[in-house]
Design an enzyme around this catalytic site. Structure first.
Site, short mmCIF file in Angstrom:
data_model
loop_
_atom_site.label_atom_id
_atom_site.label_comp_id
_atom_site.label_asym_id
_atom_site.label_seq_id
_atom_site.Cartn_x
_atom_site.Cartn_y
_atom_site.Cartn_z
N TYR A 119 0.80 -1.17 -0.09
CA TYR A 119 -0.05 0.02 -0.15
C TYR A 119 1.07 1.19 0.00
CZ TYR A 119 -3.35 3.72 1.72
OH TYR A 119 -4.05 4.64 2.15
N ASP B 102 9.52 3.18 -0.93
CA ASP B 102 8.48 3.71 -0.23
C ASP B 102 8.71 3.57 1.30
OD1 ASP B 102 4.68 3.48 0.04
OD2 ASP B 102 6.32 4.49 1.55
N LYS C 129 4.82 9.85 8.40
CA LYS C 129 4.92 9.17 9.80
C LYS C 129 6.10 9.74 10.59
CE LYS C 129 2.68 5.08 8.02
NZ LYS C 129 1.43 5.21 8.50
P1 KE4 Z 1 -0.57 8.39 4.36
O1 KE4 Z 1 -1.20 9.22 3.14
O2 KE4 Z 1 -1.57 7.69 5.25
O3 KE4 Z 1 0.31 9.41 5.00
O4 KE4 Z 1 0.54 7.62 3.85
C1 KE4 Z 1 0.16 6.51 2.87
C2 KE4 Z 1 1.34 5.28 3.18
C3 KE4 Z 1 2.07 5.29 2.14
N1 KE4 Z 1 3.07 4.27 2.15
C4 KE4 Z 1 3.13 3.35 3.18
C5 KE4 Z 1 4.23 2.47 3.40
C6 KE4 Z 1 2.08 3.49 4.23
O5 KE4 Z 1 2.30 2.50 5.25
C7 KE4 Z 1 1.25 4.48 4.02
C8 KE4 Z 1 0.10 4.53 5.16
N2 KE4 Z 1 -0.08 3.49 6.09
C9 KE4 Z 1 -1.29 3.27 6.59
C10 KE4 Z 1 -1.17 2.09 7.79
N3 KE4 Z 1 -1.18 1.06 7.15
C11 KE4 Z 1 -1.69 4.44 7.36
C12 KE4 Z 1 -2.98 4.40 8.10
C13 KE4 Z 1 -4.43 4.54 7.67
O6 KE4 Z 1 -4.59 4.40 6.39
O7 KE4 Z 1 -5.21 5.32 8.38
#
Ligand code: KE4
Length: 427
Positions: A144, A239, A267
């Site tokens: 993801y 990523d 993060k």
């Molecule tokens: P954000 O757009 O949520 O800040 O980041 C997206 C993203 C991109 N790449 C990786 C490897 C990520 O883990 C994420 C976001 N992670 C999720 C948790 N699995 C965020 C939690 C959520 O979607 O509420």
């Protein structure tokens, strides 16, 4: 356990917010219980609106690596706030955070701040396409990278396949240039390069997958990806939104000694405030507007409060012994937890890289999304609910990772191991 106020708030929230939450995983849908509404957090703990205190292994999905509401982070954000919350103009703190990332991450010579991991990966892919003049991208089944349309592609079955949209609203056209490979499967990647060769702008991967549960790369796989992308003139994107400054100070690229062309962050570098970033080789990054012609922008990019939180977090992580403590405590926790599973007769797969980890409720070895999907999610749901009863807050999904922070104590670890033993009874 009394969670009545959370339940009441959820009923109200559902009337004004889709699903009652601002991000789907928070709704606890996959674990079959009503979500907790959080009142506050501190150190290794999180406290819900009914006053229940839990040992926290979600850590806001990764940002809270130094512990919740760390006093040094709070202080820096409050000081920044006293000077104003946003200017829409360059500030010194943006230089400071950019320089910290450059100093710590070997492959990064230049970095652009954005507001989320989604924006970071979306921008990195646009940059790769702009620089190469190519259209196609490779992502991996189970990874993801945020919710940009063309990344919400779910794999068809089989090795190499053109992807199908993973959600309504994403059209077949949106994902027509997204190719899907299988994690830790060289043949699936070779097949795509043989079929699409010089039309592949970028290959993006979570170097340690966190969004299918924690799935580490098998030996040599990242090196193989570095070679095949180099050979084909494809931009190699790590990523590191989750792994950055998490699995080691320099992220997965330092941990595995790989130099990607571009890296995405989020993060941890925001310390709990909205920050994303993408960076890499200067010769690539200088194609971004206004110096180059690949456009990307953001009203709140480099926001001073977010910069302050990120700078303070990285400063704490730079203190002597921080990553040694994270490693030692994560090892102790995961070994203790797995021992409880084994004692209960479950030979499940436990994975860990640094202070991110998972237990897959399957006896299969988990090396890709297909094997991760053999996990018994119903058993996981019962385990999750029992852990909450035992005052331990883990990710409400089998397909997420757990995170330990600098604030987790030996007592927290011991209590968690005991909670696991209790939670496995009768699942
Ligand atoms: P954000 O757009 O949520 O800040 O980041 C997206 C993203 C991109 N790449 C990786 C490897 C990520 O883990 C994420 C976001 N992670 C999720 C948790 N699995 C965020 C939690 C959520 O979607 O509420």
């Amino acid at each position: 356990m009394n969670i009545e106020k959370s339940k009441e708030l959820f009923l109200v929230a559902e009337k004004v917010i889709p699903g009652g939450v601002n991000s789907p995983v928070r709704a606890f849908k996959s674990v079959g219980c009503s979500p907790l509404f959080i009142k506050e957090s501190k150190g290794s703990k999180i406290i819900d609106v009914d006053g229940n205190e839990y040992i926290d292994y979600v850590g806001s999905w990764g940002p809270m690596i130094v512990g919740n509401a760390h006093p040094k982070v709070q202080e820096r954000v409050i000081k920044a706030l006293e000077k104003g919350s946003s200017f829409g103009a360059p500030t010194e703190m943006e230089i400071e955070l950019a320089q910290k990332i450059i100093d710590i991450v070997p492959s990064v010579e230049m970095v652009r701040m954005v507001n989320s991991g989604t924006e970071a990966t979306m921008s990195a892919i646009r940059l790769a396409r702009g620089v190469t003049g190519r259209d196609k991208i490779i992502k991996f089944n189970g990874c993801y990278h945020g919710h940009a349309d063309y990344l919400l592609a779910s794999a068809g079955s089989g090795l190499a396949t053109l992807s199908i949209p993973g959600t309504p609203g994403v059209t077949a056209k949106n994902v027509s240039d997204t190719l899907i490979a299988e994690l830790n499967n060289r043949e699936s990647v070779e097949a795509l390069f043989n079929q699409h060769g010089k039309d592949i702008a970028a290959l993006i991967i979570e170097p340690v997958v966190g969004n299918a549960g924690c799935i580490p790369p098998v030996d040599g796989f990242l090196e193989f990806l570095r070679e095949i992308t180099e050979k084909n003139g494809t931009i190699f994107i790590f990523d590191e939104v989750m792994t950055g400054f998490r699995v080691s100070q320099g992220g997965a690229q330092t941990y595995y000694n790989i130099k990607p062309d571009l890296s995405c962050f989020g993060k941890v570098i925001g310390g709990g405030l909205p920050v994303g970033a993408y960076g890499g080789k200067k010769e690539i990054m200088e194609n971004i507007a206004p110096v180059g012609n690949v456009y990307q922008a953001g009203t709140l990019s480099g926001n001073p409060l977010a910069m302050a939180a990120g700078i303070a977090t990285l400063e704490i992580l730079a203190e002597e012994g921080a990553y040694t403590k994270l490693e030692e405590n994560s090892k102790k926790l995961c070994e203790g937890v797995l021992k409880q599973f084994n004692n209960a007769g479950y030979n499940f797969t436990g994975t860990r890289v640094g202070s991110m980890f998972s237990v897959f409720f399957t006896e299969e070895k988990v090396t890709d999304f297909t094997s991760a999907l053999t996990s018994d999610t119903k058993k996981f749901s019962r385990y999750f609910q029992n852990m909450l009863e035992n005052k331990v807050y883990i990710a409400p999904s089998q397909f997420e990772a757990g995170f330990l922070s600098l604030a987790h104590s030996d007592e927290d670890i011991e209590k968690t191991i005991e909670a696991v033993s209790n939670s496995l009874k009768g699942i």
